[in-house]
Write an enzyme that holds these catalytic residues in place. Structure first.
Site, PDB file in Angstrom:
ATOM      1  N   CYS A  16      13.786   9.540   7.353  1.00 23.15           N
ATOM      2  CA  CYS A  16      13.629   9.272   9.065  1.00 23.15           C
ATOM      3  C   CYS A  16      14.613   9.210   9.209  1.00 23.15           C
ATOM      4  O   CYS A  16      15.220  10.082  10.547  1.00 23.15           O
ATOM      5  CB  CYS A  16      13.156   8.275   9.019  1.00 23.15           C
ATOM      6  SG  CYS A  16      13.941   7.032   7.697  1.00 23.15           S
TER       7      CYS A  16
ATOM      8  N   GLU B 244       9.947   0.665  10.649  1.00 28.31           N
ATOM      9  CA  GLU B 244      10.491   1.482  10.777  1.00 28.31           C
ATOM     10  C   GLU B 244       9.920   2.830  10.645  1.00 28.31           C
ATOM     11  O   GLU B 244       8.823   3.648  10.476  1.00 28.31           O
ATOM     12  CB  GLU B 244      10.719   1.249   8.636  1.00 28.31           C
ATOM     13  CG  GLU B 244      11.778   0.250   8.650  1.00 28.31           C
ATOM     14  CD  GLU B 244      13.858   0.054   8.777  1.00 28.31           C
ATOM     15  OE1 GLU B 244      13.789   1.092  10.018  1.00 28.31           O
ATOM     16  OE2 GLU B 244      13.779  -1.008   9.075  1.00 28.31           O
TER      17      GLU B 244
ATOM     18  N   GLU C 280       9.846  14.913  16.614  1.00 29.60           N
ATOM     19  CA  GLU C 280       9.702  14.526  14.947  1.00 29.60           C
ATOM     20  C   GLU C 280       9.431  15.571  13.826  1.00 29.60           C
ATOM     21  O   GLU C 280       8.240  16.160  14.685  1.00 29.60           O
ATOM     22  CB  GLU C 280       9.767  12.901  14.650  1.00 29.60           C
ATOM     23  CG  GLU C 280      10.185  13.556  12.922  1.00 29.60           C
ATOM     24  CD  GLU C 280      10.106  11.874  12.008  1.00 29.60           C
ATOM     25  OE1 GLU C 280       8.984  11.324  12.609  1.00 29.60           O
ATOM     26  OE2 GLU C 280      10.623  11.621  11.632  1.00 29.60           O
TER      27      GLU C 280
ATOM     28  N   LYS D 293       0.753  -1.417  -0.009  1.00 30.57           N
ATOM     29  CA  LYS D 293      -0.094   0.127   0.112  1.00 30.57           C
ATOM     30  C   LYS D 293       0.491   0.817  -0.038  1.00 30.57           C
ATOM     31  O   LYS D 293       1.522   1.653   0.899  1.00 30.57           O
ATOM     32  CB  LYS D 293      -0.936   0.166   1.348  1.00 30.57           C
ATOM     33  CG  LYS D 293      -2.214   1.408   1.108  1.00 30.57           C
ATOM     34  CD  LYS D 293      -2.529   1.408   2.044  1.00 30.57           C
ATOM     35  CE  LYS D 293      -2.259   2.620   3.409  1.00 30.57           C
ATOM     36  NZ  LYS D 293      -1.557   3.808   2.089  1.00 30.57           N
TER      37      LYS D 293
HETATM   38  P1  NAD Z   1       2.130   7.783   8.093  1.00 28.44           P
HETATM   39  O1  NAD Z   1       2.074   7.357   9.499  1.00 28.44           O
HETATM   40  O2  NAD Z   1       0.929   8.861   8.298  1.00 28.44           O
HETATM   41  O3  NAD Z   1       1.581   6.820   7.136  1.00 28.44           O
HETATM   42  C1  NAD Z   1       2.660   5.955   6.788  1.00 28.44           C
HETATM   43  C2  NAD Z   1       1.845   5.171   6.056  1.00 28.44           C
HETATM   44  O4  NAD Z   1       0.570   4.691   6.300  1.00 28.44           O
HETATM   45  C3  NAD Z   1       1.227   4.972   4.731  1.00 28.44           C
HETATM   46  O5  NAD Z   1       0.877   4.507   3.766  1.00 28.44           O
HETATM   47  C4  NAD Z   1      -0.751   5.376   5.475  1.00 28.44           C
HETATM   48  O6  NAD Z   1      -1.606   5.216   4.351  1.00 28.44           O
HETATM   49  C5  NAD Z   1      -0.310   4.429   5.927  1.00 28.44           C
HETATM   50  N1  NAD Z   1      -1.451   4.278   7.680  1.00 28.44           N
HETATM   51  C6  NAD Z   1      -2.081   5.382   7.962  1.00 28.44           C
HETATM   52  N2  NAD Z   1      -2.759   5.426   8.761  1.00 28.44           N
HETATM   53  C7  NAD Z   1      -2.879   3.773   8.947  1.00 28.44           C
HETATM   54  C8  NAD Z   1      -3.810   2.758   9.891  1.00 28.44           C
HETATM   55  N3  NAD Z   1      -4.067   2.945  10.862  1.00 28.44           N
HETATM   56  N4  NAD Z   1      -3.567   1.426   9.526  1.00 28.44           N
HETATM   57  C9  NAD Z   1      -2.578   1.351   8.411  1.00 28.44           C
HETATM   58  N5  NAD Z   1      -1.805   2.315   7.564  1.00 28.44           N
HETATM   59  C10 NAD Z   1      -2.271   3.234   7.964  1.00 28.44           C
HETATM   60  O7  NAD Z   1       3.987   8.442   8.189  1.00 28.44           O
HETATM   61  P2  NAD Z   1       3.747   9.257   6.052  1.00 28.44           P
HETATM   62  O8  NAD Z   1       3.214  11.256   6.607  1.00 28.44           O
HETATM   63  O9  NAD Z   1       3.738   8.833   5.683  1.00 28.44           O
HETATM   64  O10 NAD Z   1       5.444   9.074   6.534  1.00 28.44           O
HETATM   65  C11 NAD Z   1       6.392  10.071   7.401  1.00 28.44           C
HETATM   66  C12 NAD Z   1       7.372   9.254   8.924  1.00 28.44           C
HETATM   67  O11 NAD Z   1       7.308   8.188   8.145  1.00 28.44           O
HETATM   68  C13 NAD Z   1       8.020   9.665   9.344  1.00 28.44           C
HETATM   69  O12 NAD Z   1       7.113   9.726  11.395  1.00 28.44           O
HETATM   70  C14 NAD Z   1       9.386   9.441   9.360  1.00 28.44           C
HETATM   71  O13 NAD Z   1       9.853   9.362  10.589  1.00 28.44           O
HETATM   72  C15 NAD Z   1       8.513   8.487   9.093  1.00 28.44           C
HETATM   73  N6  NAD Z   1       9.489   7.644   7.677  1.00 28.44           N
HETATM   74  C16 NAD Z   1      10.156   5.858   8.296  1.00 28.44           C
HETATM   75  C17 NAD Z   1      11.708   5.835   7.783  1.00 28.44           C
HETATM   76  C18 NAD Z   1      12.098   4.828   8.378  1.00 28.44           C
HETATM   77  O14 NAD Z   1      12.800   3.649   7.340  1.00 28.44           O
HETATM   78  N7  NAD Z   1      12.136   4.384   9.420  1.00 28.44           N
HETATM   79  C19 NAD Z   1      11.607   6.368   6.768  1.00 28.44           C
HETATM   80  C20 NAD Z   1      11.038   7.022   6.129  1.00 28.44           C
HETATM   81  C21 NAD Z   1       9.940   8.155   6.458  1.00 28.44           C
END
Ligand code: NAD
Length: 493
Positions: A281, A247, A381, A172
């Protein structure tokens, strides 16, 4: 441009015909209407993956690897198109999507293509007369949920090891940036991945994402995203006891010691925080600089930050583009207000650029704020071009500040002192540490965090372990079994 769901080898509309808009962050215009997967579509995708699994998992590993290598080649051949698609959907400058993201995507698929027939099991030296062999078996159908910051790269980080290990997958992509993942799925179909092995279901987290988490036929969720959603996923997955790999967020400490090569550290620091508009991240979002070099360091860093060329990400000369969404721009701005209310002082940026041609995009200048390590802006963050600055006197001070956040993803330090480098690297609470550099990634090097940055690792052999389960098989070759019940069961009649 593909805008439909990819299920069972075909691009299809959502069952209820729903779509959502994906927007160009440079000017806010609608880039495409994309089919929106909901529960029913996810179920269809999982069923397709389940059907494909027996043949895919039994295919010779070298054959799976060969398909991944072909996909890497196809991505390279499509680099200009894929990079521009990514740039338009994310706002990430084309010099980076073409120079970093797409080549890294191809390199990661290639790495795992090579890995497929080299990741092997073992034979355990157990008791005399037994052969105990351990085979890393694929898990089955895995669900992969990714964010919007490096969408094309994350296809390779997640799909590469899962496919090499023999799993089928339902991914997804983020609802904010679904386009490049759909293109990768299209390329995968073109190079010959069997139908159902790869499925793409763009949609919202609370519907499509949640369904993946709940689904009984999904063996594992590999999630990259925010810490809050990660926690919800871990809780949700407990219901079916599926495995979870998380992650999550970061708040990277970047320590500059007094003996650092200042010019290199300034440039590395700026890259660490401002690359991809800070939406990483592992961004170097906390600068911890020795008080004796602070003034000199900050003079250079502020000058460099102010010189970064903001603009249309489609232009080759642009060094920084817009943030990826309006919601996210508002979030980053809210931290400016917060930092101000916490007594922070803005050393650079902190506002939209004074450029009328960028006025309708989601732009913000590279921002540097000096504040206390305990401030919320220094603990939480922000995920934008927003760096906080602290000073320190002793190495212990630097480490205390660095380790004072809940996150533990990436961290870095700049020094010429070898012993100090090793000591501080050892004591930094982080899954990845860079010495005299920042934010290096390579498909062979494990990527992941500790604390609220999550658990599990992407890349390298660790990623293959994430997507396999060791099965131990005991063969009695010529062992005389001790009689636990010392009588002949045939003795009775
Ligand atoms: P997010 O958590 O809002 O969304 C990430 C994904 O999860 C999206 O595809 C979203 O549709 C899905 N999602 C949201 N709610 C959900 C639920 N209840 N159940 C299942 N899926 C759900 O994050 P974002 O705003 O898209 O991305 C930014 C975040 O990602 C930051 O916190 C960043 O640090 C983190 N990030 C981490 C890494 C890593 O490798 N550690 C890499 C990149 C980004």
């Amino acid at each position: 441009m593909q805008t439909r769901l990819f299920i069972g080898g075909e691009f299809v509309d959502a069952a209820d015909g729903a779509t959502f808009e994906t927007v160009d962050p440079h000017d806010g215009s609608v880039l495409a209407n994309v089919a929106e997967a909901k529960e029913q579509d996810v179920d269809r995708a999982v069923a397709a993956a389940k059907r494909a699994f027996p043949a895919w998992s039994r295919m010779a590993a070298a054959e799976r690897g060969r398909l991944l290598l072909k996909l890497a080649d196809a991505i390279e051949a499509d680099a200009e198109n894929l990079a521009m698609l990514e740039t338009r959907d994310t706002g990430h400058p084309v010099r980076d999507t073409l120079g970093l993201d797409v080549p890294r995507t191809a390199a990661t698929f290639r790495y795992f293509g090579g890995m497929a027939d080299k990741f092997q099991g073992s034979v355990v030296p157990v008791e005399q007369g037994f052969l105990d062999y351990v085979v890393p078996e694929p898990l089955g159908v895995v669900g992969q949920i990714v964010p919007w910051n490096f969408p094309v790269m994350f296809t390779s980080w997640k799909m590469g090891p899962a496919l090499a290990a023999g799993n089928c997958l339902v991914m997804k992509p983020s609802e904010i940036t679904p386009l490049s993942a759909l293109r990768v799925a299209e390329l995968a179909a073109e190079v010959g991945f069997p139908p159902g092995v790869i499925n793409m279901v763009p949609g919202y987290g609370t519907t499509a994402g949640q369904r993946l988490v709940d689904h009984r036929d999904i063996a594992k969720i590999s999630f990259t995203g925010s810490t809050n959603v990660g926690k919800m996923i871990a809780k949700g997955a407990a219901e079916t006891l599926k495995q979870v790999h998380l992650e999550l967020g970061g708040k990277g400490a970047n320590i500059v010691f007094e003996d650092a090569n200042i010019a290199a550290a300034v440039n590395g620091t700026a890259f660490g925080i401002f690359h991809n508009q800070g939406q990483a991240c592992i961004a170097a979002s906390r600068l911890i600089v020795h008080e004796s070099v602070k003034d000199e360091f900050m003079d250079h860093l502020v000058w460099l930050a102010k010189s970064i060329r903001l603009g249309d990400p489609k232009e080759r000369a642009t060094e920084m583009g817009p943030l990826t969404s309006l919601t996210h721009l508002d979030r980053v701005k809210s931290y400016l207000g917060l930092a101000d209310s916490e007594g922070g002082s803005v050393l650079a940026g902190g506002k939209a650029p004074d450029a009328p041609e960028l006025a309708s995009g989601y732009y913000i200048e590279p921002t540097i704020v000096e504040t206390r390590p305990e401030a919320r802006a220094a603990q939480e963050e922000v995920f934008g071009p927003f760096m906080v600055v602290h000073t320190f006197k002793t190495d212990e001070d630097a480490l205390r500040i660095a380790n004072s956040v809940e996150y533990g993803l990436g961290g870095g330090l700049w020094t010429k002192d070898l012993s100090r480098a090793h000591k501080v690297a050892r004591d930094l609470r982080a899954g990845m540490v860079w010495v005299n550099s920042y934010k290096r990634v390579n498909p062979g090097s494990p990527f992941g965090g500790m604390g609220v940055s999550g658990y599990g690792r992407e890349m390298g052999f660790e990623a293959m372990r994430e997507y396999t389960e060791p099965k131990a098989t005991w063969i009695n070759v010529d062992a005389a079994l001790p009689a636990y019940y010392p009588r002949d069961p045939r003795g009775n009649g």
